[in-house]
Design an enzyme around this catalytic site. Structure first.
Site: not given
Length: 319
Positions: A248-250
């Site tokens: 879950l990058h951002d």
């Protein structure tokens, strides 16, 4: 992190190409008014073309119950090359998973780059943080058009790059930097304080089934949509990486503004490769200090993933 002197929320502009994980980052910011004041959201082409990213940004604001947030459309293509998109990850809409209604809130008439420049010039110097969740085209265009704003920016916190985790769109490059490496080069050479949430961090923040179940168990429209979004793009990443969940990058970007203590990194030199066919868009991070190049970025390397998902779940429950 609030401003210690005034305890006022941190003023930010979110520059984004939504994207399910962008959506989660925006929702986290909008759910955290004590720490974060969102001055506006600027859309850029990236995960999907601009015509979709600006619509998706407005859908997310309405999902959050925040239709008063101003959304601006920016650059529809990188500075010096053709647009590369990621429908193979995010679906044709960029927000596949939940069924979200078309937005009724307006798109602002002003171009995103002009909004960024005007906001920075009007605000007290050093009071606005730019949060970049996609390719850095809008930010680079603003710096190119108005070089005076560089000294006015408090910090740029961005999701992009990789070092130990190497690339996710080519063997050497992370997607956001690869889409517009020339824009990234401008930003990384700008002298503005940078905080970089690389794949080295985000690949340690996996949406496992229990974490996804926790989103769904919130029970509100946001929690259910969050679970549907993360389930959708998780399919691609689980198959690709063989991991127990998708990175879950951002939201690492907006989580950093609220709870910086859950991340650790090093202040190092990071250069962007813009000329090589083989490694275009690579973030060449001098992690071990083997050059004499001056440090220009706080390059994050680790995250307390349990604290991160606890924060996300707690905040999404507020919307």
């Amino acid at each position: 992190m609030t401003d210690a002197m005034t305890n006022a929320p941190r003023k930010i502009i979110i520059d984004t190409d939504p994207g399910q994980d962008d959506a989660m980052a925006i929702l986290l910011a909008l759910a955290s008014p004590e720490e974060i004041e969102v001055l506006g959201i600027t859309a850029v082409a990236g995960n999907v073309p601009l015509a979709l990213t600006e619509v998706n940004a407005r859908k997310i604001c309405e999902l959050a119950g925040k239709p008063q947030v101003k959304v601006f459309a920016g650059c529809d293509r990188p500075l010096d090359r053709a647009l590369v998109t990621a429908e193979h990850v995010h679906g044709q809409s960029g927000l596949d998973g939940p069924v979200l209604p078309d937005p009724t809130m307006p798109l602002q008439a002003q171009h995103a780059v002009d909004f960024i420049i005007e906001t920075l010039r009007d605000a007290p110097s050093g009071s606005v943080t730019l949060c970049a969740l996609g390719p850095l085209t809008n930010l680079a265009m603003a710096l190119r058009k108005a070089p005076d704003i560089a000294a006015r920016i408090r910090e740029i916190v961005l999701m992009g790059g990789a070092y130990f985790e190497v690339g996710n769109i080519t063997p050497a490059a992370e997607f956001n930097i690869y889409v517009d490496p020339h824009a990234a080069d401008i930003v990384f050479k700008s002298g503005i304080p940078l905080v970089v949430m690389s794949l080295d961090v985000t690949h340690k923040a996996l949406v496992t089934k229990p974490r996804n179940d926790a989103f769904r168990a919130i029970g509100n429209a946001v929690g259910i949509a969050a679970a549907q979004m993360t389930e959708f793009f998780e399919r691609f990443d689980r198959e690709k990486y063989g991991s127990e969940g998708a990175p879950l990058h951002d939201p690492c970007v907006t989580a950093y503004l609220i709870a910086p203590q859950i991340f650790t990194g090093r202040h190092i030199n990071v250069e962007i490769e813009t000329k090589s066919e083989l490694t275009l868009g690579m973030t060449v991070a001098d992690w071990w200090g083997v050059t004499d190049r001056a440090p220009n970025a706080m390059f994050m390397g680790t995250i307390d993933a349990d604290a991160y998902f606890a924060l996300l779940t707690e905040r999404l429950a507020r919307l």
